[in-house]
Motif scaffolding. Structure first.
Motif, PDB file in Angstrom:
ATOM      1  N   TRP A  77     -83.093   8.921  16.762  1.00 26.75           N
ATOM      2  CA  TRP A  77     -82.332   9.246  17.978  1.00 26.75           C
ATOM      3  C   TRP A  77     -80.947   9.793  17.623  1.00 26.75           C
ATOM      4  O   TRP A  77     -80.427  10.673  18.314  1.00 26.75           O
ATOM      5  CB  TRP A  77     -82.212   8.014  18.863  1.00 26.75           C
ATOM      6  N   LEU A  94     -88.734  15.420  19.032  1.00 31.81           N
ATOM      7  CA  LEU A  94     -88.646  14.386  20.058  1.00 31.81           C
ATOM      8  C   LEU A  94     -88.462  14.957  21.457  1.00 31.81           C
ATOM      9  O   LEU A  94     -88.565  14.225  22.439  1.00 31.81           O
ATOM     10  CB  LEU A  94     -87.502  13.413  19.742  1.00 31.81           C
ATOM     11  N   GLY A  95     -88.177  16.242  21.541  1.00 30.98           N
ATOM     12  CA  GLY A  95     -88.121  16.854  22.850  1.00 30.98           C
ATOM     13  C   GLY A  95     -89.483  16.943  23.518  1.00 30.98           C
ATOM     14  O   GLY A  95     -89.581  17.041  24.749  1.00 30.98           O
ATOM     15  N   GLU A  96     -90.562  16.906  22.706  1.00 27.52           N
ATOM     16  CA  GLU A  96     -91.916  17.043  23.236  1.00 27.52           C
ATOM     17  C   GLU A  96     -92.829  15.885  22.859  1.00 27.52           C
ATOM     18  O   GLU A  96     -93.780  15.579  23.576  1.00 27.52           O
ATOM     19  CB  GLU A  96     -92.544  18.348  22.726  1.00 27.52           C
ATOM     20  N   GLY A 113     -77.604  22.126  16.919  1.00 25.07           N
ATOM     21  CA  GLY A 113     -78.887  22.737  16.578  1.00 25.07           C
ATOM     22  C   GLY A 113     -78.864  24.245  16.494  1.00 25.07           C
ATOM     23  O   GLY A 113     -79.693  24.844  15.793  1.00 25.07           O
ATOM     24  N   ASP A 167     -94.515  26.059  15.333  1.00 27.88           N
ATOM     25  CA  ASP A 167     -95.198  24.788  15.549  1.00 27.88           C
ATOM     26  C   ASP A 167     -95.736  24.234  14.231  1.00 27.88           C
ATOM     27  O   ASP A 167     -96.094  24.987  13.319  1.00 27.88           O
ATOM     28  CB  ASP A 167     -96.364  24.973  16.525  1.00 27.88           C
ATOM     29  N   ARG A 183     -81.403  13.297  16.604  1.00 27.12           N
ATOM     30  CA  ARG A 183     -81.745  14.056  17.799  1.00 27.12           C
ATOM     31  C   ARG A 183     -80.477  14.457  18.562  1.00 27.12           C
ATOM     32  O   ARG A 183     -80.335  15.592  19.018  1.00 27.12           O
ATOM     33  CB  ARG A 183     -82.659  13.228  18.697  1.00 27.12           C
ATOM     34  N   ALA A 191     -85.920  15.099  14.930  1.00 28.01           N
ATOM     35  CA  ALA A 191     -84.782  15.519  15.747  1.00 28.01           C
ATOM     36  C   ALA A 191     -85.136  16.707  16.630  1.00 28.01           C
ATOM     37  O   ALA A 191     -84.608  16.847  17.734  1.00 28.01           O
ATOM     38  CB  ALA A 191     -83.599  15.875  14.846  1.00 28.01           C
ATOM     39  N   ARG A 192     -86.042  17.548  16.165  1.00 27.58           N
ATOM     40  CA  ARG A 192     -86.478  18.696  16.950  1.00 27.58           C
ATOM     41  C   ARG A 192     -87.735  18.365  17.761  1.00 27.58           C
ATOM     42  O   ARG A 192     -87.906  18.861  18.872  1.00 27.58           O
ATOM     43  CB  ARG A 192     -86.746  19.873  16.002  1.00 27.58           C
ATOM     44  N   SER A 221     -93.507  11.774  21.174  1.00 25.80           N
ATOM     45  CA  SER A 221     -92.955  10.431  21.142  1.00 25.80           C
ATOM     46  C   SER A 221     -93.043   9.867  19.730  1.00 25.80           C
ATOM     47  O   SER A 221     -94.046  10.067  19.027  1.00 25.80           O
ATOM     48  CB  SER A 221     -93.721   9.512  22.105  1.00 25.80           C
ATOM     49  N   ASP A 257     -78.802  17.258  16.752  1.00 26.53           N
ATOM     50  CA  ASP A 257     -79.519  18.523  16.894  1.00 26.53           C
ATOM     51  C   ASP A 257     -79.218  19.155  18.251  1.00 26.53           C
ATOM     52  O   ASP A 257     -79.126  20.387  18.361  1.00 26.53           O
ATOM     53  CB  ASP A 257     -81.025  18.297  16.737  1.00 26.53           C
ATOM     54  N   LEU A 258     -79.070  18.336  19.273  1.00 24.83           N
ATOM     55  CA  LEU A 258     -78.726  18.873  20.589  1.00 24.83           C
ATOM     56  C   LEU A 258     -77.339  19.505  20.588  1.00 24.83           C
ATOM     57  O   LEU A 258     -77.072  20.457  21.329  1.00 24.83           O
ATOM     58  CB  LEU A 258     -78.795  17.769  21.647  1.00 24.83           C
TER      59      LEU A 258
END
Length: 549
Positions: free
Chosen positions: A86, A67-69, A96, A456, A89, A64-65, A71, A92-93
């Protein structure tokens, strides 16, 4: 029929019976019902937020966090169909800012609300009984198999159910009302595909609907059934499954390696070797049957099953004919019975068996109860009231040990699990900053902790231990489709990009290569509060000073 009618005494037993309508008593009863449901929802929310961390959440929550960067599948190992990733995700948007795990658990609470709403709406439409609709909502909110990992951890186990039930329900409503609206049948196909996109096992809901679409309503010619029933459902299913088809066609081997080959190959091999690490692991048919028995024939499911039998008995004993009307009404019952059979059979297919695999048939029982109730003659409806009242009370009493203590979490007495995870992640980040470490990745099997603080993680460990632990059991041809590093390869990953920190202490056996790397390379162990959970006390190892300078 309105909620008000729930508390009115009927006159069906006798045309001369007088009904005393006390508006004050009726209003008090309505308030009591509203308060009761509010308390139940608050208790479910409290249990959800207070429920301890689970390993499976490492698979579903981090994407969920990430997938912004990154695939799915290409950059991150993910052994499920993508709709659940998804879904989380999206939450989270929205949520979050309150924390990664908090947003995921909010997604599960939304699924609870959707499941209760869909169940109540369907049972009302199929039975025309507000009492039964309220009972169905109570049965869902107190269902003990959902009170543990299947319904409390942030995973795809609960997500499939409201969509699958809606897909089944739209079809049943059209059969019962014999209106065959294209929009409802199209929605049925869309919902069934969405459920299968959340969890593969939801496919079990599709065959009964697909077969019945060609056979019902029996009064229509076959060509008409194909055009007016089967075709809209098929088109809806294709639309709902379109993203799945796109992923499959873009890289069939990659998609199937994660969704199919993982579960039929290295996953089974790992558990056969490590069966002793999980007490009560259900590998054989006998063990799976015991697990199913404990899920299906215990507590609330047993109570709902009793209600189904009561209404079925009332319907059968009063039935004197089997005319065309009766035959058309029996069609939806056959569809629901077929769904119970297919979902039950599907529960036994995965190896090993876990409790979450056996919950799908449970949500179908209230729908069967509604269809049975619809066949009960009006002269017998007075007898259904004490049955529903007693069953509702028993459901609540059964759930009290599970739900009552969790009201403390709802009221803010003590920190919730998402709060503790967020605090632990921030404490880890603060400690790293204090020691001059501002860049680099954190190596851990619980990636939610660093992700909570915006740190990270390694793609090879982004979804926890699941790819790591199967590496020794994965054929090289299959392994090339996974972003994976096992015990033999993880040190090479670290040599290429040394960890800024290692968070260990939760899986001693699996973590040994990581711990050995930290010791050999002079990592400094430091104390960080707030990293304890059901798997152990967190141990943090930071880069040697010369690396961070």
């Amino acid at each position: 029929m309105s909620v008000t009618e729930l508390f009115k005494s009927g006159s069906t037993a006798s045309t001369t019976q007088k009904t005393v309508d006390d508006p004050i008593a009726r209003r008090m009863a309505q308030i009591a019902v509203v308060i009761g449901f509010a308390v139940l929802l608050a208790a479910v929310y409290g249990r959800l937020m207070g429920y301890g961390l689970r390993r499976d959440e490492m698979m579903f929550v981090p994407p969920a966090r990430l997938l912004g960067e990154l695939s799915l599948y290409q950059d991150v190992f993910y052994n499920h169909v993508p709709y659940s990733a998804w879904y989380f995700r999206g939450f989270d948007l929205i949520f979050g800012a309150g924390g990664l795990l908090f947003s995921a658990r909010m997604g599960i609470f939304a699924a609870w609300l959707l499941l209760v709403g869909v169940t109540s709406w369907l049972t009302l439409r199929l039975s025309n009984s507000v009492r039964l609709s309220l009972f169905s909502a109570v049965a869902i909110l107190t269902c003990h198999p959902l009170m543990n990992e299947p319904g409390m951890a942030a995973s795809n186990n609960l997500l499939q159910l409201p969509f699958a039930l809606a897909g089944l329900g739209f079809f049943l409503i059209e059969l019962k009302e014999q209106r065959l609206r294209v929009s409802r049948l199209f929605a049925s196909g869309v919902c069934l595909s969405l459920a299968a996109g959340m969890k593969v096992s939801a496919i079990a809901f599709i065959p009964p609907v697909a077969i019945a679409a060609f056979l019902l309503p029996a009064a229509l010619p076959f060509a008409v059934r194909v055009r007016r029933v089967a075709l809209p459902i098929l088109l809806g299913g294709l639309v709902g499954a379109l993203p799945l088809f796109i992923l499959l066609l873009s890289d069939p081997q990659l998609f199937l390696a994660h969704i199919v080959k993982f579960h039929s190959g290295p996953h089974v091999a790992y558990w056969e070797v490590n069966r002793l690490t999980e007490p009560g692991l259900a590998l054989g048919l006998g063990a799976k049957a015991q697990l199913a028995y404990g899920t299906w024939l215990n507590g609330v499911p047993l109570i709902v099953g009793f209600v189904v039998l009561c209404f079925g008995w009332m319907a059968v004993t009063e039935s004197t004919s089997f005319d065309d009307t009766e035959q058309s009404a029996f069609g939806p019952v056959l569809v629901v019975l077929g769904t119970l059979l297919t979902t039950a059979m599907m529960s036994f297919l995965p190896t090993p068996g876990f409790s979450q695999y056996y919950i799908a048939p449970l949500v179908v029982l209230p729908i069967l109860a509604a269809l049975m109730f619809a066949r009960v003659p009006w002269s017998k409806h007075d007898y259904t009231r004490p049955v529903l009242a007693a069953a509702s009370l028993l459901c609540v009493l059964t759930a009290l040990p599970w739900l009552t203590p969790e009201l403390r979490t709802t009221l803010g007495v003590g920190a919730s699990t998402p709060q503790r995870m967020n605090a632990g992640g921030n404490a880890l980040a603060a400690t790293m900053t204090e020691h001059g470490i501002v860049n680099g990745k954190v190596a851990t099997f619980l990636p939610i902790y660093p992700l909570e603080a915006g740190l990270d993680v390694y793609p090879e460990l982004a979804t926890g231990q699941f790819a790591y632990r199967i590496a020794p059991h994965t054929e090289p041809e299959l392994a090339q489709h996974y972003v994976m590093a096992g015990p033999e390869q993880i040190t090479s990953v670290f040599d290429t990009e040394p960890p800024a920190a290692l968070l260990l202490g939760y899986e001693p056996k699996l973590e040994k290569p990581l711990l050995d790397y930290a010791i050999v390379h002079g990592y400094r162990e430091v104390s960080v509060n707030g990293l304890n959970n059901r798997y152990g006390e967190g141990r943090v190892f930071l880069q040697p000073g010369e690396i961070s300078e």
